[in-house]
Design a protein around this motif. Sequence first.
Motif, PDB file in Angstrom:
ATOM      1  N   ILE A 107       0.854  -1.195   0.000  1.00 52.39           N
ATOM      2  CA  ILE A 107       0.000   0.000   0.000  1.00 52.39           C
ATOM      3  C   ILE A 107       0.886   1.239   0.000  1.00 52.39           C
ATOM      4  O   ILE A 107       1.792   1.365   0.832  1.00 52.39           O
ATOM      5  CB  ILE A 107      -0.927   0.029   1.240  1.00 52.39           C
ATOM      6  CG1 ILE A 107      -1.689  -1.298   1.372  1.00 52.39           C
ATOM      7  CG2 ILE A 107      -1.872   1.214   1.157  1.00 52.39           C
ATOM      8  CD1 ILE A 107      -2.601  -1.615   0.220  1.00 52.39           C
TER       9      ILE A 107
ATOM     10  N   LEU B 174      -9.663  -1.196   1.334  1.00 54.32           N
ATOM     11  CA  LEU B 174      -8.739  -2.200   1.863  1.00 54.32           C
ATOM     12  C   LEU B 174      -9.474  -3.354   2.534  1.00 54.32           C
ATOM     13  O   LEU B 174      -9.018  -4.499   2.477  1.00 54.32           O
ATOM     14  CB  LEU B 174      -7.764  -1.550   2.846  1.00 54.32           C
ATOM     15  CG  LEU B 174      -6.724  -0.610   2.236  1.00 54.32           C
ATOM     16  CD1 LEU B 174      -5.737  -0.147   3.300  1.00 54.32           C
ATOM     17  CD2 LEU B 174      -5.995  -1.264   1.066  1.00 54.32           C
TER      18      LEU B 174
ATOM     19  N   SER C 196      -6.866  -8.159  -4.618  1.00 51.96           N
ATOM     20  CA  SER C 196      -6.749  -6.855  -5.280  1.00 51.96           C
ATOM     21  C   SER C 196      -6.799  -6.908  -6.797  1.00 51.96           C
ATOM     22  O   SER C 196      -6.728  -5.872  -7.452  1.00 51.96           O
ATOM     23  CB  SER C 196      -5.437  -6.180  -4.859  1.00 51.96           C
ATOM     24  OG  SER C 196      -4.330  -6.958  -5.289  1.00 51.96           O
TER      25      SER C 196
ATOM     26  N   HIS D  98      -9.014  -7.217   1.441  1.00 51.90           N
ATOM     27  CA  HIS D  98      -8.716  -8.263   2.422  1.00 51.90           C
ATOM     28  C   HIS D  98      -9.655  -9.460   2.247  1.00 51.90           C
ATOM     29  O   HIS D  98      -9.251 -10.610   2.425  1.00 51.90           O
ATOM     30  CB  HIS D  98      -8.835  -7.714   3.835  1.00 51.90           C
ATOM     31  CG  HIS D  98      -8.566  -8.728   4.903  1.00 51.90           C
ATOM     32  ND1 HIS D  98      -7.303  -9.199   5.185  1.00 51.90           N
ATOM     33  CD2 HIS D  98      -9.409  -9.392   5.738  1.00 51.90           C
ATOM     34  CE1 HIS D  98      -7.373 -10.111   6.160  1.00 51.90           C
ATOM     35  NE2 HIS D  98      -8.641 -10.240   6.505  1.00 51.90           N
TER      36      HIS D  98
ATOM     37  N   HIS E 276     -10.263   4.863   1.817  1.00 55.78           N
ATOM     38  CA  HIS E 276      -9.095   4.032   2.125  1.00 55.78           C
ATOM     39  C   HIS E 276      -9.488   2.771   2.881  1.00 55.78           C
ATOM     40  O   HIS E 276      -9.150   1.648   2.481  1.00 55.78           O
ATOM     41  CB  HIS E 276      -8.107   4.874   2.940  1.00 55.78           C
ATOM     42  CG  HIS E 276      -6.904   4.128   3.427  1.00 55.78           C
ATOM     43  ND1 HIS E 276      -6.913   3.404   4.609  1.00 55.78           N
ATOM     44  CD2 HIS E 276      -5.652   3.989   2.899  1.00 55.78           C
ATOM     45  CE1 HIS E 276      -5.728   2.858   4.784  1.00 55.78           C
ATOM     46  NE2 HIS E 276      -4.940   3.197   3.767  1.00 55.78           N
TER      47      HIS E 276
END
Length: 261
Positions: free
Chosen positions: A141, A161, A169, A165, A157
């Motif tokens: 990141i 993320l 990605s 998780h 943000h």
Amino acid sequence: MPIHRSTETIRPTQSEFGQIAYDVMDCVYAIHNDFGRFFDEAVYKRELADRMPGMELELPITLTHSTFSKLYKLDVLAHKRGIFEFKAAESIVSRHRGQTLNYLLLFDLPHGKVINVRPESVGDEFVNCHARLEELKSPAIETVNFAPSVAGAAFFHDQLLAMIHDWGSGLETGLYEEALTHFLGGEEQVLLPVPVMGAKGHLHDQKMRLLAPDVAFKLTAFPSRQEAFENHARRLLQHTNLKAIHWANLTHHHVTFTTIR
């Protein structure tokens, strides 16, 4: 589990997939020769399943994260080892390759093919993916040029993320964008008209996805040349009343957060 597959798959060797692809394409050529090029893609893939054993069609896969849910349907899974995406288009374009890559990740398979039945002769391209979603849940990141003090930054943000998780990605950016829109209240609350100004005043209202009344957000998946996007985004800001754009660029192993002002 955040990813719900309707069937289990078997990861083949490259040679195993090569033989499957050869057999499938041999059948597709025969179907195309019989039916011609003017039918919808559904006709060709269903005829393929009628002529060849081991073909599973329109397999659902669902992704969930908290209250968000997204359903995809894969065109063809061959012998649980290979993915084939059918198109009836002018030509095979990057969007088709990206869609196939998305399915390879979701079904945990390394090889697939896009088949285009619209041209005079059948078009096809291999798509390979050696990454696996389990390996993509902890990307590097970068936030050097990200401004936490600008409205919407923390939500953008943290929520993005959290989804990475859960899912990884490397999936299509539209999935993450759709999920962010859902958590912000839906299209009616997020996709809003922004006035565009020219030399003589108001030109047009263009819809953009907003985190706050004067802050937009954008997701991309550029492997390189991110500077070109940023330059054009700055020009966009000059001709609207937006104060900033929160931007995330997602690749398989790297996520860069930037605030453009």
